[in-house]
Design an enzyme around this catalytic site. Structure first.
Site, short mmCIF file in Angstrom:
data_model
loop_
_atom_site.label_atom_id
_atom_site.label_comp_id
_atom_site.label_asym_id
_atom_site.label_seq_id
_atom_site.Cartn_x
_atom_site.Cartn_y
_atom_site.Cartn_z
N HIS A 45 -7.46 -6.88 -5.86
CA HIS A 45 -8.45 -5.96 -5.30
C HIS A 45 -9.70 -6.01 -6.15
O HIS A 45 -9.66 -6.38 -7.34
CB HIS A 45 -7.90 -4.53 -5.29
CG HIS A 45 -6.81 -4.30 -4.30
ND1 HIS A 45 -6.44 -3.04 -3.88
CD2 HIS A 45 -5.99 -5.17 -3.64
CE1 HIS A 45 -5.46 -3.13 -3.01
NE2 HIS A 45 -5.16 -4.42 -2.85
N GLU A 47 -11.49 -3.76 -7.64
CA GLU A 47 -11.46 -2.96 -8.86
C GLU A 47 -10.62 -3.63 -9.94
O GLU A 47 -11.04 -3.71 -11.10
CB GLU A 47 -10.89 -1.56 -8.56
CG GLU A 47 -11.67 -0.77 -7.54
CD GLU A 47 -11.19 -0.94 -6.10
OE1 GLU A 47 -11.45 -0.03 -5.30
OE2 GLU A 47 -10.57 -1.97 -5.78
N CYS A 75 -7.48 2.52 -4.18
CA CYS A 75 -6.11 2.79 -3.78
C CYS A 75 -5.33 3.26 -5.02
O CYS A 75 -5.84 3.19 -6.14
CB CYS A 75 -5.49 1.52 -3.18
SG CYS A 75 -5.12 0.24 -4.40
N CYS A 78 -5.33 0.63 -7.83
CA CYS A 78 -6.62 0.45 -8.50
C CYS A 78 -6.98 1.66 -9.36
O CYS A 78 -7.50 1.52 -10.46
CB CYS A 78 -7.71 0.17 -7.49
SG CYS A 78 -7.49 -1.44 -6.67
#
Length: 140
Positions: A45, A47, A75, A78
């Site tokens: 992801h 992040e 999420c 993250c």
């Protein structure tokens, strides 16, 4: 605004609604976009990718003093990575409920993860929300 714009720009460059930037003060240190499909890695992801890049660049895992800017609400994975990295502030554009309108999401908000953490982390939602929603709608 320039830091979130850097996150938006890296997301657009990579054809994804998910972009992130790590900054200290007004200085952007790294940007990253979601790379899950390109890297065949569900954990890539934006992040997490940004945290990995900055940790490698600084040769340390403690990122205290940094702020994570992200186009979409982090999420749980993250947000947990931000907490474990000792990032002090998270700023995001569009929310998990917004993202859920176009793609599946885990319905645990990042402020809920922060509230249950052993470390204090400030969360600032809806920053440049309009621009981030436009990005989300363009690439989702």
């Amino acid at each position: 605004m320039q830091i979130m714009q850097a996150a938006i720009d890296v997301a657009e460059k990579n054809g994804t609604p998910f972009g992130a930037a790590l900054a200290m003060g007004d200085e952007v240190f790294v940007t990253a976009a979601n790379q899950t499909k390109k890297l065949h890695d569900a954990t890539a992801h934006a992040e997490v990718h940004a945290i990995r890049k900055l940790s490698k660049m600084l040769r340390k895992s403690n990122l205290s003093g940094f702020t994570l800017y992200t186009t979409c609400e982090p999420c749980p994975m993250c947000m947990s990575a931000a907490i474990w990295s000792e990032i002090e502030t998270v700023v995001f554009g569009c929310s998990i409920p917004d993202i859920s309108k176009t793609m599946p999401q885990i319905q645990i908000r990042c402020h809920e993860v922060a509230k249950e953490s052993f470390r204090k982390i400030d969360v600032h939602p809806a920053f440049m929300e309009k621009e981030c929603l436009e990005l989300l709608n363009r690439y989702s």
